[in-house]
Design a protein around this motif. Sequence first.
Motif, PDB file in Angstrom:
ATOM      1  N   TYR A   1      67.697 -29.777 115.220  1.00 22.11           N
ATOM      2  CA  TYR A   1      66.450 -29.798 115.985  1.00 22.11           C
ATOM      3  C   TYR A   1      65.965 -28.377 116.259  1.00 22.11           C
ATOM      4  O   TYR A   1      66.772 -27.446 116.383  1.00 22.11           O
ATOM      5  CB  TYR A   1      66.629 -30.603 117.278  1.00 22.11           C
ATOM      6  CG  TYR A   1      66.859 -32.065 116.981  1.00 22.11           C
ATOM      7  CD1 TYR A   1      65.799 -32.959 116.944  1.00 22.11           C
ATOM      8  CD2 TYR A   1      68.136 -32.533 116.676  1.00 22.11           C
ATOM      9  CE1 TYR A   1      66.006 -34.290 116.622  1.00 22.11           C
ATOM     10  CE2 TYR A   1      68.345 -33.867 116.350  1.00 22.11           C
ATOM     11  CZ  TYR A   1      67.281 -34.736 116.326  1.00 22.11           C
ATOM     12  OH  TYR A   1      67.495 -36.046 115.994  1.00 22.11           O
ATOM     13  N   LYS A   2      64.661 -28.255 116.353  1.00 24.97           N
ATOM     14  CA  LYS A   2      64.047 -26.934 116.468  1.00 24.97           C
ATOM     15  C   LYS A   2      64.430 -26.215 117.755  1.00 24.97           C
ATOM     16  O   LYS A   2      64.669 -25.017 117.764  1.00 24.97           O
ATOM     17  CB  LYS A   2      62.518 -27.063 116.383  1.00 24.97           C
ATOM     18  CG  LYS A   2      61.776 -25.741 116.390  1.00 24.97           C
ATOM     19  CD  LYS A   2      60.268 -25.957 116.401  1.00 24.97           C
ATOM     20  CE  LYS A   2      59.798 -26.634 115.136  1.00 24.97           C
ATOM     21  NZ  LYS A   2      58.305 -26.742 115.104  1.00 24.97           N
ATOM     22  N   ASN A   3      64.523 -26.943 118.847  1.00 20.95           N
ATOM     23  CA  ASN A   3      64.811 -26.318 120.131  1.00 20.95           C
ATOM     24  C   ASN A   3      65.427 -27.333 121.090  1.00 20.95           C
ATOM     25  O   ASN A   3      65.551 -28.518 120.773  1.00 20.95           O
ATOM     26  CB  ASN A   3      63.541 -25.705 120.744  1.00 20.95           C
ATOM     27  CG  ASN A   3      62.398 -26.711 120.787  1.00 20.95           C
ATOM     28  OD1 ASN A   3      62.552 -27.826 121.292  1.00 20.95           O
ATOM     29  ND2 ASN A   3      61.237 -26.329 120.262  1.00 20.95           N
ATOM     30  N   GLN A   4      65.792 -26.856 122.258  1.00 21.34           N
ATOM     31  CA  GLN A   4      66.459 -27.703 123.246  1.00 21.34           C
ATOM     32  C   GLN A   4      65.521 -28.765 123.823  1.00 21.34           C
ATOM     33  O   GLN A   4      65.969 -29.831 124.250  1.00 21.34           O
ATOM     34  CB  GLN A   4      67.030 -26.840 124.371  1.00 21.34           C
ATOM     35  CG  GLN A   4      68.075 -27.546 125.214  1.00 21.34           C
ATOM     36  CD  GLN A   4      68.917 -26.586 126.009  1.00 21.34           C
ATOM     37  OE1 GLN A   4      68.794 -25.378 125.869  1.00 21.34           O
ATOM     38  NE2 GLN A   4      69.783 -27.123 126.853  1.00 21.34           N
ATOM     39  N   VAL A   5      64.230 -28.471 123.818  1.00 24.96           N
ATOM     40  CA  VAL A   5      63.252 -29.439 124.328  1.00 24.96           C
ATOM     41  C   VAL A   5      63.240 -30.685 123.441  1.00 24.96           C
ATOM     42  O   VAL A   5      63.297 -31.823 123.927  1.00 24.96           O
ATOM     43  CB  VAL A   5      61.849 -28.806 124.395  1.00 24.96           C
ATOM     44  CG1 VAL A   5      60.807 -29.862 124.768  1.00 24.96           C
ATOM     45  CG2 VAL A   5      61.827 -27.671 125.418  1.00 24.96           C
ATOM     46  N   ASP A   6      63.173 -30.490 122.125  1.00 24.64           N
ATOM     47  CA  ASP A   6      63.197 -31.618 121.190  1.00 24.64           C
ATOM     48  C   ASP A   6      64.512 -32.379 121.302  1.00 24.64           C
ATOM     49  O   ASP A   6      64.550 -33.608 121.229  1.00 24.64           O
ATOM     50  CB  ASP A   6      62.999 -31.124 119.759  1.00 24.64           C
ATOM     51  CG  ASP A   6      61.571 -30.687 119.477  1.00 24.64           C
ATOM     52  OD1 ASP A   6      60.706 -30.893 120.359  1.00 24.64           O
ATOM     53  OD2 ASP A   6      61.323 -30.123 118.392  1.00 24.64           O
ATOM     54  N   TRP A   7      65.592 -31.642 121.468  1.00 20.63           N
ATOM     55  CA  TRP A   7      66.929 -32.234 121.622  1.00 20.63           C
ATOM     56  C   TRP A   7      66.974 -33.149 122.844  1.00 20.63           C
ATOM     57  O   TRP A   7      67.487 -34.270 122.780  1.00 20.63           O
ATOM     58  CB  TRP A   7      67.936 -31.104 121.738  1.00 20.63           C
ATOM     59  CG  TRP A   7      69.378 -31.446 121.954  1.00 20.63           C
ATOM     60  CD1 TRP A   7      70.155 -31.084 123.010  1.00 20.63           C
ATOM     61  CD2 TRP A   7      70.248 -32.172 121.074  1.00 20.63           C
ATOM     62  NE1 TRP A   7      71.436 -31.541 122.858  1.00 20.63           N
ATOM     63  CE2 TRP A   7      71.528 -32.207 121.675  1.00 20.63           C
ATOM     64  CE3 TRP A   7      70.062 -32.805 119.848  1.00 20.63           C
ATOM     65  CZ2 TRP A   7      72.612 -32.852 121.100  1.00 20.63           C
ATOM     66  CZ3 TRP A   7      71.150 -33.450 119.252  1.00 20.63           C
ATOM     67  CH2 TRP A   7      72.405 -33.468 119.875  1.00 20.63           C
TER      68      TRP A   7
ATOM     69  N   TYR B   1      72.758 -31.210 117.217  1.00 18.46           N
ATOM     70  CA  TYR B   1      71.895 -30.257 117.920  1.00 18.46           C
ATOM     71  C   TYR B   1      71.222 -29.276 116.958  1.00 18.46           C
ATOM     72  O   TYR B   1      70.036 -28.980 117.094  1.00 18.46           O
ATOM     73  CB  TYR B   1      72.712 -29.491 118.961  1.00 18.46           C
ATOM     74  CG  TYR B   1      71.930 -28.406 119.672  1.00 18.46           C
ATOM     75  CD1 TYR B   1      70.992 -28.729 120.642  1.00 18.46           C
ATOM     76  CD2 TYR B   1      72.122 -27.062 119.362  1.00 18.46           C
ATOM     77  CE1 TYR B   1      70.260 -27.748 121.293  1.00 18.46           C
ATOM     78  CE2 TYR B   1      71.398 -26.069 120.012  1.00 18.46           C
ATOM     79  CZ  TYR B   1      70.476 -26.421 120.973  1.00 18.46           C
ATOM     80  OH  TYR B   1      69.757 -25.440 121.608  1.00 18.46           O
ATOM     81  N   GLU B   2      71.972 -28.804 115.982  1.00 15.08           N
ATOM     82  CA  GLU B   2      71.434 -27.775 115.078  1.00 15.08           C
ATOM     83  C   GLU B   2      70.330 -28.302 114.167  1.00 15.08           C
ATOM     84  O   GLU B   2      69.634 -27.514 113.508  1.00 15.08           O
ATOM     85  CB  GLU B   2      72.558 -27.168 114.228  1.00 15.08           C
ATOM     86  CG  GLU B   2      73.355 -28.152 113.407  1.00 15.08           C
ATOM     87  CD  GLU B   2      74.596 -28.656 114.127  1.00 15.08           C
ATOM     88  OE1 GLU B   2      75.535 -29.075 113.426  1.00 15.08           O
ATOM     89  OE2 GLU B   2      74.623 -28.629 115.378  1.00 15.08           O
TER      90      GLU B   2
ATOM     91  N   ASN C   1      53.615 -26.784 110.527  1.00 10.13           N
ATOM     92  CA  ASN C   1      54.706 -27.263 111.384  1.00 10.13           C
ATOM     93  C   ASN C   1      54.286 -28.561 112.072  1.00 10.13           C
ATOM     94  O   ASN C   1      53.414 -28.555 112.925  1.00 10.13           O
ATOM     95  CB  ASN C   1      55.067 -26.214 112.440  1.00 10.13           C
ATOM     96  CG  ASN C   1      55.607 -24.943 111.813  1.00 10.13           C
ATOM     97  OD1 ASN C   1      56.358 -24.999 110.846  1.00 10.13           O
ATOM     98  ND2 ASN C   1      55.221 -23.800 112.359  1.00 10.13           N
TER      99      ASN C   1
END
Length: 215
Positions: free
Chosen positions: A156-162, A153-154, A39
């Motif tokens: 990206y792995k998570n909200q932090v990366d977003w 949004y979808e 990853n």
Amino acid sequence: MAMKRRACIIMMACLIMTMLLTGCVKVVQIGHEAEITGNAVFNASENVAGIWESQAIPQLEKKAVDLPQFLAEANGNLKSLAGKYGRYSMGDKGELSYVVKGQGRITEVNQVKKAGTMTLQLDGYTGPIKIYLQIGSVYKGSAVRDSLDFIKYEDYKNQVDWAKVSQSIHDIVNKDVVGKQDLKTIQGKTVKFVGCFSADKPDEILITPVELSVQ
């Protein structure tokens, strides 16, 4: 003797287990985790830099609607043009953002707070809605990111990366757009801009510029 032999066996077993476990542990240098896990660590700055000039700016320039025209069509209801010009941050919900362009005179520069702004007297508009351009160093919202069709949004792995994507966009704006202007002398001058804003207030437009020049 039996108890001593049993204690030796237990100690040997513990030693073997320790050696086996130690043999399974590999020390990984920070930043090289992907070599083991597969990853890759997300680098928002590189991600944004790679698409800014080639994809982001051309799309924003193409989507930008003249702000005086937009305000005339909206007739006081900024959310009424969502279907025609807007884009929601998460498909059909979330923050509603628009891309606009125009020019006007800077009547005030406010850098008292970190989230600095310039007040714009927009050419071709005399209505009650107040118009501001963000000048940082802190930028509110995520209108630029949310206005780009190819950033979803979808993906990206998570909200932090977003969130990091929006922050990296603001870093570029602060350095390459706002940073190239002389904010000490810009008051009273006419500027031309392309930028994005979120329709979260009925009587105020807070634009994050992606292009800004003194005319």
